[in-house]
Design a protein around this motif. Structure first.
Motif, PDB file in Angstrom:
ATOM      1  N   THR A 162       0.808  -1.224   0.000  1.00  0.00           N
ATOM      2  CA  THR A 162       0.000   0.000   0.000  1.00  0.00           C
ATOM      3  C   THR A 162       0.840   1.272   0.000  1.00  0.00           C
ATOM      4  OG1 THR A 162      -0.145  -0.071   2.425  1.00  0.00           O
ATOM      5  CG2 THR A 162      -1.930  -1.128   1.174  1.00  0.00           C
ATOM      6  N   GLY A 163       2.173   1.124   0.011  1.00  0.00           N
ATOM      7  CA  GLY A 163       3.044   2.290  -0.058  1.00  0.00           C
ATOM      8  C   GLY A 163       3.317   2.949   1.277  1.00  0.00           C
ATOM      9  N   ALA A 164       2.884   2.323   2.388  1.00  0.00           N
ATOM     10  CA  ALA A 164       3.156   2.884   3.707  1.00  0.00           C
ATOM     11  C   ALA A 164       4.578   2.593   4.168  1.00  0.00           C
ATOM     12  CB  ALA A 164       2.158   2.345   4.735  1.00  0.00           C
ATOM     13  N   LEU A 165       5.252   1.714   3.443  1.00  0.00           N
ATOM     14  CA  LEU A 165       6.676   1.451   3.639  1.00  0.00           C
ATOM     15  C   LEU A 165       7.314   1.353   2.265  1.00  0.00           C
ATOM     16  CD1 LEU A 165       7.400  -1.237   6.415  1.00  0.00           C
ATOM     17  CD2 LEU A 165       8.377   1.047   6.238  1.00  0.00           C
ATOM     18  N   ALA A 166       8.541   1.829   2.144  1.00  0.00           N
ATOM     19  CA  ALA A 166       9.277   1.721   0.895  1.00  0.00           C
ATOM     20  C   ALA A 166      10.501   0.850   1.109  1.00  0.00           C
ATOM     21  CB  ALA A 166       9.700   3.107   0.406  1.00  0.00           C
ATOM     22  N   VAL A 167      10.919   0.180   0.047  1.00  0.00           N
ATOM     23  CA  VAL A 167      12.102  -0.677   0.094  1.00  0.00           C
ATOM     24  C   VAL A 167      13.158  -0.082  -0.826  1.00  0.00           C
ATOM     25  CG1 VAL A 167      13.007  -2.981  -0.341  1.00  0.00           C
ATOM     26  CG2 VAL A 167      10.688  -2.711   0.543  1.00  0.00           C
ATOM     27  N   ASP A 168      14.352   0.140  -0.283  1.00  0.00           N
ATOM     28  CA  ASP A 168      15.454   0.676  -1.071  1.00  0.00           C
ATOM     29  C   ASP A 168      16.293  -0.485  -1.594  1.00  0.00           C
ATOM     30  OD1 ASP A 168      17.566   1.940  -2.215  1.00  0.00           O
ATOM     31  OD2 ASP A 168      18.106   3.159  -0.481  1.00  0.00           O
ATOM     32  N   ALA A 169      16.070  -0.856  -2.870  1.00  0.00           N
ATOM     33  CA  ALA A 169      16.758  -2.004  -3.459  1.00  0.00           C
ATOM     34  C   ALA A 169      18.255  -1.735  -3.619  1.00  0.00           C
ATOM     35  CB  ALA A 169      16.148  -2.344  -4.811  1.00  0.00           C
ATOM     36  N   SER A 170      18.625  -0.459  -3.723  1.00  0.00           N
ATOM     37  CA  SER A 170      20.035  -0.130  -3.916  1.00  0.00           C
ATOM     38  C   SER A 170      20.830  -0.221  -2.622  1.00  0.00           C
ATOM     39  CB  SER A 170      20.164   1.283  -4.491  1.00  0.00           C
ATOM     40  OG  SER A 170      19.698   2.252  -3.553  1.00  0.00           O
ATOM     41  N   SER A 171      20.134  -0.418  -1.504  1.00  0.00           N
ATOM     42  CA  SER A 171      20.806  -0.477  -0.203  1.00  0.00           C
ATOM     43  C   SER A 171      20.329  -1.695   0.582  1.00  0.00           C
ATOM     44  CB  SER A 171      20.548   0.809   0.587  1.00  0.00           C
ATOM     45  OG  SER A 171      21.205   0.787   1.828  1.00  0.00           O
ATOM     46  N   PHE A 172      20.528  -2.884  -0.005  1.00  0.00           N
ATOM     47  CA  PHE A 172      20.246  -4.159   0.658  1.00  0.00           C
ATOM     48  C   PHE A 172      18.793  -4.294   1.105  1.00  0.00           C
ATOM     49  CE2 PHE A 172      24.687  -2.951   1.459  1.00  0.00           C
ATOM     50  CZ  PHE A 172      25.336  -3.984   0.790  1.00  0.00           C
ATOM     51  N   ASN A 173      17.868  -3.779   0.295  1.00  0.00           N
ATOM     52  CA  ASN A 173      16.429  -3.914   0.586  1.00  0.00           C
ATOM     53  C   ASN A 173      16.057  -3.372   1.971  1.00  0.00           C
ATOM     54  OD1 ASN A 173      15.901  -5.023  -1.893  1.00  0.00           O
ATOM     55  ND2 ASN A 173      15.925  -7.142  -1.197  1.00  0.00           N
ATOM     56  N   THR A 174      16.626  -2.228   2.325  1.00  0.00           N
ATOM     57  CA  THR A 174      16.300  -1.626   3.618  1.00  0.00           C
ATOM     58  C   THR A 174      14.950  -0.923   3.552  1.00  0.00           C
ATOM     59  OG1 THR A 174      17.569   0.336   2.972  1.00  0.00           O
ATOM     60  CG2 THR A 174      18.696  -1.328   4.305  1.00  0.00           C
TER      61      THR A 174
END
Length: 619
Positions: free
Chosen positions: A483-495
């Motif tokens: 739902t977009g309430a959390l984002a995943v940064d794929a460029s930084s180990f899926n943080t």
């Protein structure tokens, strides 16, 4: 319509049109343009094949069918030949001599239908042929199959389709019919605009495939879950298993083979001859499971595919709908099964975010992914949600996993607030971002080496979610990311990172309700002998009596021999449903066979005596 009905019965052996077919056929025979949206297995090809025959009888000449795949052309032309129709294709599988021979037949007006790829249709050489035919009044109709390929908003955009716009300007008096099984409102508008079909009549059939049961399972050990599904529901039956990567395709095919299933891999990285050999085996043999990337499937007309399984989340509902629609084209009970988990959400979001496409395109793709994620997370009827995406209202189907076994639902709002709060406090304490596993460890009070290294056991949220299982928290995380309430940064180990949408959940303004996590152990399946995998009764024959079952089995063996002799898929000779009807009827003469659905005049002449010989030999 009298002519159309006579052609339907005499050539194809069907007693009546289905759904909107009659209306579409009547409109196109009369010279009208049409945009046809009809589900896979709904009978789209007859919507241009019958008009092609009728218009040629009326002196209008040849129909050109634009098709994107060689395999589809081969199957369609082979089936038309069996029905006694003069058809051919032009593609890269032909030698120069063979292609020249087809072009000469086309120029002489000997063909009812010619199949060609979009990139060939728009070449100067082919257009010169069309110009000459047009000048002589021998150009009857253009049929543009898989028309969604013209739209960048669709799930399978092919730039070469854009060139087909020239057909309208160059041959304005030649009718056109564009056909697709999958197009939402935006994609339909794009088809109309790019193919210049503004004056075309639109025929939108129901998207419902009531014979398909939709099931979406929570991932634990997906390959073992898949094995349990196949062995429990579809032993010895044909199916397709879709995976996202080539490596995964080969791993799953090997595992299924080790477990006694007849499985083959298919992906673009395999040698072309290997791909063709595997596809031929899938089409011609019974009970083969094809494990594939989405490189496999478009134009596959095999009617007795009993299941389509997804081990990875597709990109959007259009792709999911078209892929699952390859099951049960014969109208008999079939399954669409998918395993879905947190990593699927992360992977699909990452692929969109890292795409080099324009931001406008990315936003559309995110919206399409959101709709698919909503379908996967749904606790109500899957079919109602699926059809609603295509603008169709419906009632609960009683034939999806949620209808058959309504899931228990729990309020995950508090767990969601705890997770978001932990993400915030971790970042505040260390200035760093962490992945899902570490956040869940903190919340559940697990003093791992990593937790101690960063001193996160001292955070106020440490251990406050100990009552939640890891499976429950993964479900909450999945929905927060979906739902977009959390984002995943794929460029930084899926943080994990908070977003603007996190605030409403943190303040308790946005409830989070989820289905209860059902994490039963998959269990290793018992290896089945290959012979045992062939023991299941085909769905078409399930209602037959003992003697009729024996006749059906004998007819299938005969059909296999005929298919090999004619180098065709068995279903091009006769569908299982036709064999079952023959077995139930136990005909004694060619006259008895005339009314059987699927037996036209040419097939009666070609195969009728052989069918009677098989039945007579049984006594």
């Amino acid at each position: 319509m009298a002519t159309a009905l006579a052609l339907l019965k005499d050539v194809f052996g069907y007693p009546a049109f289905r759904g909107q077919q009659a209306e579409i056929v009547d409109h196109v025979i009369a010279g009208g343009d049409a945009l046809v949206l009809m589900p896979t297995g709904g009978g789209k090809s007859l919507c241009y094949q019958i008009p092609a025959l009728a218009r040629q009888q009326a002196g209008h000449g040849t129909t050109i069918v634009v098709s994107p795949l060689i395999a589809l052309m081969h199957d369609q032309v082979g089936a038309l030949h069996e029905a006694g129709v003069q058809a051919a294709f032009l593609n890269s599988s032909l030698s120069m001599e063979e292609a020249n021979a087809v072009e000469r037949r086309l120029a002489r007006g000997e063909l009812t239908l010619l199949y060609a790829a979009p990139e060939r249709v728009t070449t100067p050489r082919f257009l010169a042929l069309l110009d000459a035919m047009h000048a002589q009044g021998k150009l009857s109709l253009f049929a543009i199959d898989e028309a969604h390929c013209v739209s960048q908003w669709g799930h399978d955009f092919r730039p070469e389709y854009r060139g087909l716009a020239l057909l309208h300007g160059r041959y304005a008096d030649v009718p056109r019919i564009a056909l697709t099984a999958t197009a939402d409102g935006v994609t339909r508008e794009d088809i109309v605009a790019h193919l210049q079909l503004g004056q075309a009549r639109q025929f939108v059939s129901s998207f419902d495939r009531p014979n398909i049961r939709y099931t979406i399972a929570e991932k634990k050990d997906p390959t073992l879950q898949l094995l349990r599904f196949i062995e429990g529901e579809h032993a010895g039956e044909a199916g397709i298993v879709y995976c996202q990567s080539r490596k995964r395709v080969e791993e799953v095919a090997e595992l299924l083979c080790r477990e006694g299933l007849d499985a083959l891999p298919y992906h673009a990285g395999l040698d072309a001859q290997v791909r063709q050999r595997h596809q031929d085996r899938f089409l011609r043999d019974d009970g083969v499971v094809m494990t594939a990337t989405i490189a496999f499937g478009m134009g596959i007309d095999k009617p007795d595919v009993r299941f389509v399984a997804h081990l990875d989340l597709p990109k959007n509902i259009e792709g999911y709908y078209q892929e699952t629609g390859r099951a049960g084209r014969d109208g008999l009970p079939s399954d669409a099964w998918m395993a879905y988990g947190l990593q699927d959400v992360v992977n699909q979001r990452r692929m969109i975010d890292e795409s080099p496409a324009a931001e406008e395109f990315k936003q559309v793709q995110r919206g399409k992914l959101d709709a698919l994620l909503a379908l996967a997370e749904a606790t109500d009827c899957r079919r109602v949600r699926l059809l609603a995406y295509f603008g169709e209202r419906s009632q609960p189907c009683g034939n999806c996993d949620n209808c058959l076994n309504p899931p228990a639902v729990w309020d995950g709002t508090e767990a969601a607030r705890m997770l978001l709060s932990t993400v915030y406090r971790v970042q505040q304490a260390s200035g760093l971002h962490f992945g899902a596993g570490h956040i869940m460890d903190i919340l559940r009070g697990k003093e791992t080496e990593k937790v101690q290294q960063f001193g996160h056991q001292r955070l106020s949220t440490f251990g406050i979610g100990a009552e939640f299982s890891e499976a429950q928290l993964r479900g909450v995380l999945r929905q927060l990311i979906a739902t977009g309430a959390l984002a995943v940064d794929a460029s930084s180990f899926n943080t994990l990172h908070l977003t603007a949408a996190s605030r409403a959940v943190l303040k308790g303004e946005q409830p989070v309700r989820l289905r209860e996590s059902i994490m039963q152990p998959a269990g290793r399946s018992r290896r089945r002998e290959r012979a045992g995998a062939r023991s299941a009764v085909p769905a078409a024959a399930a209602s037959l009596t003992g003697d009729a079952q024996q006749r059906f089995a004998a007819l299938k063996e005969w059909r296999t021999r005929m298919a090999r002799e004619h180098n065709l898929p068995a279903y091009v000779i006769f569908h299982d449903a036709t064999l079952a009807a023959i077995a139930a009827l136990a005909p004694r003469s060619l006259g008895d066979l005339e009314g059987v659905s699927g037996i036209g005049a040419k097939k009666l002449e070609t195969y009728g005596p052989g069918v009677l010989d098989v039945l007579q030999a049984l006594g």
